[in-house]
Design an enzyme around this catalytic site. Sequence first.
Site, mmCIF file in Angstrom:
data_model
loop_
_atom_site.group_PDB
_atom_site.id
_atom_site.type_symbol
_atom_site.label_atom_id
_atom_site.label_comp_id
_atom_site.label_asym_id
_atom_site.label_seq_id
_atom_site.Cartn_x
_atom_site.Cartn_y
_atom_site.Cartn_z
ATOM 1 N N LYS A 1 -0.040 -33.640 -36.642
ATOM 2 C CA LYS A 1 -0.755 -32.825 -35.657
ATOM 3 C C LYS A 1 -0.066 -31.477 -35.490
ATOM 4 O O LYS A 1 -0.713 -30.432 -35.532
ATOM 5 C CB LYS A 1 -0.787 -33.595 -34.321
ATOM 6 C CG LYS A 1 -1.919 -33.200 -33.423
ATOM 7 C CD LYS A 1 -1.897 -34.039 -32.120
ATOM 8 C CE LYS A 1 -2.637 -35.351 -32.268
ATOM 9 N NZ LYS A 1 -2.517 -36.207 -31.075
ATOM 10 N N ARG B 1 1.165 -34.335 -26.351
ATOM 11 C CA ARG B 1 0.474 -35.136 -27.362
ATOM 12 C C ARG B 1 1.455 -35.680 -28.386
ATOM 13 O O ARG B 1 2.295 -34.960 -28.887
ATOM 14 C CB ARG B 1 -0.548 -34.267 -28.104
ATOM 15 C CG ARG B 1 -1.252 -33.276 -27.236
ATOM 16 C CD ARG B 1 -2.067 -32.264 -28.034
ATOM 17 N NE ARG B 1 -3.184 -32.850 -28.744
ATOM 18 C CZ ARG B 1 -3.960 -32.168 -29.584
ATOM 19 N NH1 ARG B 1 -3.699 -30.887 -29.836
ATOM 20 N NH2 ARG B 1 -4.965 -32.747 -30.184
ATOM 21 N N GLY C 1 -3.007 -45.842 -31.577
ATOM 22 C CA GLY C 1 -2.170 -46.824 -30.922
ATOM 23 C C GLY C 1 -0.867 -46.223 -30.442
ATOM 24 O O GLY C 1 -0.085 -46.853 -29.761
ATOM 25 N N MET D 1 1.004 -43.110 -28.188
ATOM 26 C CA MET D 1 0.790 -42.851 -26.770
ATOM 27 C C MET D 1 -0.434 -41.994 -26.480
ATOM 28 O O MET D 1 -0.772 -41.089 -27.229
ATOM 29 C CB MET D 1 2.009 -42.173 -26.172
ATOM 30 C CG MET D 1 2.014 -42.294 -24.667
ATOM 31 S SD MET D 1 3.302 -41.291 -23.952
ATOM 32 C CE MET D 1 2.471 -39.741 -23.848
ATOM 33 N N ARG E 1 -7.277 -32.471 -39.425
ATOM 34 C CA ARG E 1 -6.527 -33.332 -40.349
ATOM 35 C C ARG E 1 -7.491 -33.774 -41.433
ATOM 36 O O ARG E 1 -8.706 -33.704 -41.261
ATOM 37 C CB ARG E 1 -5.963 -34.542 -39.615
ATOM 38 C CG ARG E 1 -7.021 -35.297 -38.842
ATOM 39 C CD ARG E 1 -6.384 -36.365 -37.979
ATOM 40 N NE ARG E 1 -7.329 -36.774 -36.940
ATOM 41 C CZ ARG E 1 -7.059 -37.631 -35.983
ATOM 42 N NH1 ARG E 1 -5.873 -38.162 -35.898
ATOM 43 N NH2 ARG E 1 -7.951 -37.964 -35.094
ATOM 44 N N HIS F 1 -13.256 -45.852 -31.872
ATOM 45 C CA HIS F 1 -12.111 -46.523 -32.501
ATOM 46 C C HIS F 1 -12.558 -47.497 -33.593
ATOM 47 O O HIS F 1 -12.069 -47.468 -34.717
ATOM 48 C CB HIS F 1 -11.317 -47.256 -31.413
ATOM 49 C CG HIS F 1 -10.125 -47.993 -31.941
ATOM 50 N ND1 HIS F 1 -10.160 -49.337 -32.242
ATOM 51 C CD2 HIS F 1 -8.873 -47.565 -32.234
ATOM 52 C CE1 HIS F 1 -8.966 -49.704 -32.690
ATOM 53 N NE2 HIS F 1 -8.174 -48.651 -32.701
ATOM 54 N N SER G 1 2.817 -60.306 -73.238
ATOM 55 C CA SER G 1 2.041 -59.980 -72.045
ATOM 56 C C SER G 1 2.838 -60.476 -70.843
ATOM 57 O O SER G 1 3.167 -61.665 -70.758
ATOM 58 C CB SER G 1 0.673 -60.664 -72.093
ATOM 59 O OG SER G 1 -0.018 -60.401 -70.904
ATOM 60 N N CYS H 1 -0.551 -59.127 -67.392
ATOM 61 C CA CYS H 1 -1.770 -59.837 -67.013
ATOM 62 C C CYS H 1 -1.658 -60.521 -65.656
ATOM 63 O O CYS H 1 -2.496 -61.305 -65.286
ATOM 64 C CB CYS H 1 -2.143 -60.845 -68.085
ATOM 65 S SG CYS H 1 -0.900 -62.122 -68.331
ATOM 66 N N TYR I 1 -1.274 -51.695 -72.007
ATOM 67 C CA TYR I 1 -2.434 -51.937 -71.151
ATOM 68 C C TYR I 1 -2.067 -52.767 -69.925
ATOM 69 O O TYR I 1 -1.017 -53.408 -69.887
ATOM 70 C CB TYR I 1 -3.546 -52.653 -71.936
ATOM 71 C CG TYR I 1 -3.186 -54.066 -72.330
ATOM 72 C CD1 TYR I 1 -3.414 -55.137 -71.461
ATOM 73 C CD2 TYR I 1 -2.593 -54.342 -73.567
ATOM 74 C CE1 TYR I 1 -3.070 -56.430 -71.814
ATOM 75 C CE2 TYR I 1 -2.237 -55.622 -73.929
ATOM 76 C CZ TYR I 1 -2.486 -56.673 -73.040
ATOM 77 O OH TYR I 1 -2.124 -57.946 -73.379
HETATM 78 P P1 ADP Z 1 -5.705 -38.336 -30.012
HETATM 79 O O1 ADP Z 1 -4.736 -38.603 -31.070
HETATM 80 O O2 ADP Z 1 -6.078 -39.513 -29.209
HETATM 81 O O3 ADP Z 1 -6.882 -37.572 -30.510
HETATM 82 P P2 ADP Z 1 -4.926 -35.854 -28.840
HETATM 83 O O4 ADP Z 1 -3.553 -35.443 -28.578
HETATM 84 O O5 ADP Z 1 -5.574 -35.220 -29.991
HETATM 85 O O6 ADP Z 1 -4.941 -37.417 -28.972
HETATM 86 O O7 ADP Z 1 -5.706 -35.536 -27.527
HETATM 87 C C1 ADP Z 1 -6.628 -36.280 -26.843
HETATM 88 C C2 ADP Z 1 -7.738 -35.396 -26.374
HETATM 89 O O8 ADP Z 1 -7.254 -34.375 -25.537
HETATM 90 C C3 ADP Z 1 -8.445 -34.715 -27.520
HETATM 91 O O9 ADP Z 1 -9.820 -34.694 -27.289
HETATM 92 C C4 ADP Z 1 -7.858 -33.347 -27.499
HETATM 93 O O10 ADP Z 1 -8.745 -32.436 -28.052
HETATM 94 C C5 ADP Z 1 -7.620 -33.113 -25.997
HETATM 95 N N1 ADP Z 1 -6.545 -32.164 -25.794
HETATM 96 C C6 ADP Z 1 -5.283 -32.270 -26.212
HETATM 97 N N2 ADP Z 1 -4.564 -31.185 -25.897
HETATM 98 C C7 ADP Z 1 -5.399 -30.355 -25.230
HETATM 99 C C8 ADP Z 1 -5.246 -29.064 -24.645
HETATM 100 N N3 ADP Z 1 -4.102 -28.423 -24.725
HETATM 101 N N4 ADP Z 1 -6.313 -28.527 -24.050
HETATM 102 C C9 ADP Z 1 -7.485 -29.202 -24.003
HETATM 103 N N5 ADP Z 1 -7.683 -30.409 -24.514
HETATM 104 C C10 ADP Z 1 -6.652 -30.984 -25.135
HETATM 105 MG MG MG Z 2 -6.812 -35.976 -31.433
#
Ligand code: ADP
Ligand code: MG
Length: 956
Positions: free
Chosen positions: A104, A174, A183, A185, A418, A536, A846, A913, A933
């Site tokens: 990220k 984040r 899964g 945080m 990503r 999910h 083989s 094999c 092979y």
């Molecule tokens: P996840 O891995 O669950 O997507 P994220 O870190 O991407 O977790 O964030 C969860 C949500 O919060 C996403 O929809 C993301 O776009 C939003 N978000 C994260 N940071 C910001 C920010 N600085 N301003 C506005 N929205 C945010």
């Molecule tokens: Mg996200």
Amino acid sequence: MAKKTKRSTSKKSTAKRSKKASKKVSKKTSKKTSKRTSKSSKKSKTTTVRKHAGGGRKAAAKKVSRKAVRKGGRGKARAGKLVYYFGKTRTEGDGTMKELIGGKGANLAEMTSIGLPVPPGFTITTDTCAKYNDSGCRLPHGMMNEVHKNIALLEKELGKKFGDDAKPLLVSVRSGAAVSMPGMMDTILNLGLTDESVEGLAEATGNRRFAYDAYRRLINMFGDVVMGVDHHHFEKAFETLKTKYRVQLDTDVPAEGLVELCEMYKDIYQKHVGSVFPQNPFKQLELAIEAVFKSWSADKAVSYRRIEGLFGLNGTAVNVQSMVYGNMGEDSGTGVAFTRNPSTGENKFFGEFLINAQGEDVVAGIRTPKPAEEMKKWNKKIYDQLMKIKTKLEKHYKDMQDIEFTIERGTLYMLQTRGGKRTGAASVKIACDMVKEKLITEKAAVLRIPAGDLTQLLLPSFDPKAKSVADVLTKGLPASPGAAAGTPVFSAEEAVERARNGDHVILVRKETSPEDVDGMHSARGILTSTGGMTSHAAVVARGWGKCCVAGAGDISIDADKGQFTIGQRTFGRDDTISIDGSTGEVILGEVSTIEPTLSGDFAKVMRWADKYRTMGVRTNADAPADAQRAREFGAEGIGLCRTEHMFFEGERILAMREMILAESLGQRETALAKLLPYQREDFIGIFRAMKGLPVTIRLLDPPLHEFLPHDAKAQQEIASALGVTLAKVQERVGQLHESNPMLGHRGCRLAVTYPEILKMQVRAIVEAAIECTAERIKTLPEIMIPLVGTRKELALLREATEEVIDQVKAEHDWKRRLDIKIGTMIEIPRAALTADEIAEVADFFSFGTNDLTQLTYGYSRDDINTFLPDYIAQEILPQDPFESLDQAGVGQLVRMGFDRGRSTKPGLKVGICGEHGGDPKSVHFCHKVGLDYVSCSPFRVPIARLAAAQAALMYG
Ligand code: ADP
Ligand code: MG
Ligand code: MG
């Protein structure tokens, strides 16, 4: 080439597809977090990221060389530096630095530097997380110092102040590891709000309601995610408040109500945490950062890494990013999208968005998002800007992207990008399309399709004829293609349990969350009643190539009763349902399926693969139909034709048993004479199917007792059928009993004791070859003698084999050439060690890597599951060595056997094999050793072809 053992490059293309996960749904159970901290924080120091996965979702192994990554990038990693800034002021990281600043963080930096609108922020490194966990949860020295400095930079860039009562800077916190992991945080939004700054925010935005809404969300999220206060306490308080204000919807609560709610929330917080909600924004930040570090070791994160086979990762990075608001009114919103359809690969922007909503509302499944198409009507300018960004991102990353964005009062911000997770079919289509669009080369296309994901294209689909008359109950979203049938189960635990007993189950849930991954993995398919294409369940299922129908809104589930209803009809654990992940249909009963064909883009990718690979691909097949199918899938011969299966059908087993029960050579020969015509017919069928291609036939391998029944009733039946006494049958069963049948009287040892068995088999092969050749079918049999451990064994049996060949030729007065090779399986460690001697009497080798693995480790394939789960959990073994070849150990024997064999006979043909022949990583290894092979089951042939091409491109 054979000497080159280290992989030197990391291919972005084969990297694990990142995941998108909904998190909110999992909050209620997110408390069991740091239980296992001590156990799993003993992470390794290596920087190897190994990815393997079960059941067809394998990708090539990936080694991220940190040095290479750091050198190549524009950003600079500096020793001791814990925090990397991204923004207009400066951007210190870049897209190649995933290992250090997480996926990220790396992509936020990359997007910033290519000029996309990204709210500025900074990233704390994965190393910092490792240090934290290694030092018994203490923040590394100087870290908060660097954080302070970076906050100061942010303040300057944005003209706002953290904790300010006038224009407060707010941030999100984040998580984000090198490889994206659902899964981990939950993200915390609006951090930095305090009693004081909330007033500042109200002032600055002119919107008091908005400010207090943000504050109550923070107290709730912070309380829940960071301090472990159960979400439902907050929910209850909100309900009480709504009753008081006589409103139904959250959005109808007026500003003063939210002010009151914040007070209630702070009380709840204090009651459960034992201290007041922190009024110092830096304290908030510090606690949130620590919580992210800790989440690395949470059960669900550990379990996810185990399932995905991710080892050797450092920890998670922490992204602290300035907030933008999608919930500031009707001109604001938030959304997620894939730049192309992740299910089919179609080049069409594919997303969902919500007006007037913040971050997680889209994936949480609380409100139903709108398809991206509708954005044109809502705000054409933003839509067009997004389309431009789609093009720019794809041009830049040369791949389909999975993005998150937010619109604050008509201004678009990018929050994440990503590589998008996709199905095998989408992977193939996108790669082919991108070649057409000249975004990538043919070679890049071959390299980027995870070979294991082709399994999904080889899965059966529902027979349209059967479906047209089926009872279609309802239709949901076609979230992940495939055809699955089974009985419904209603919890992850139940799915695991039932699947362990061999049942086929469909996991039926309102929505899934990261805690459910084990159960989802065990189920044949997943059916949810809420949640969209980016929920999910949908995302995880697509990543695994597992069938999923999401958001089937007509279904209402009563998990406690173990049933679900659709309209007036109720279904439960006594029913069987079929779900079609390509159409979204939910069908009663088990619908029959049809086999796939290799055509279109798939065939094109296979042609490319064949162009680049240097290693042959054969198949393991015992019957003409399998051989035919494998040929259609591109097999260039049979690498293993087991003959024992040929002795079970109908009359044959009786003759086989007669042979085993025979008292004398004469009797045995009489029984074998009965088997001869069957064998001959089998071989003729296979030679015909494989016309012109080599067929390696292994002589009888299993111990004889496997052909006799062990229960009295069946023994009596044999006795009657063969006209002997029951006692006689039982006596023979007793004689054949072995303490370690795996190490017993089997393989070439049988032929040494009972040469007449070998003679019958060889005769059948030669007679079949003569008959086919006479019919002008080019026949290339290779007679393979199993379980050889000494040169003498093979020499003796080779002689016996040649004798029969000559004899049969003479009987048939056959003067023409018959091209029959005689070789052996290398499956006993001693054979690998003395391969130079054995090669003197072998035309080919083989590697039987199944037995070679058993005998090298001393593990029995049949019993390994009693301890393997513990071995995997404790990282004693990185994976099941029967699934992917143990290159460090067993691999040495393969290499040695190859080198020694070739030292005696430079032209010796060498293949493999074992089951490993269809595992992409093992295929790469075989390529590096220099094998001629690999041979694998028919359905894995395309996978092996692609993997072999990837190996050739990667290692030359
Ligand atoms: P996840 O891995 O669950 O997507 P994220 O870190 O991407 O977790 O964030 C969860 C949500 O919060 C996403 O929809 C993301 O776009 C939003 N978000 C994260 N940071 C910001 C920010 N600085 N301003 C506005 N929205 C945010
Ligand atoms: Mg996200
Ligand atoms: Mg064997």
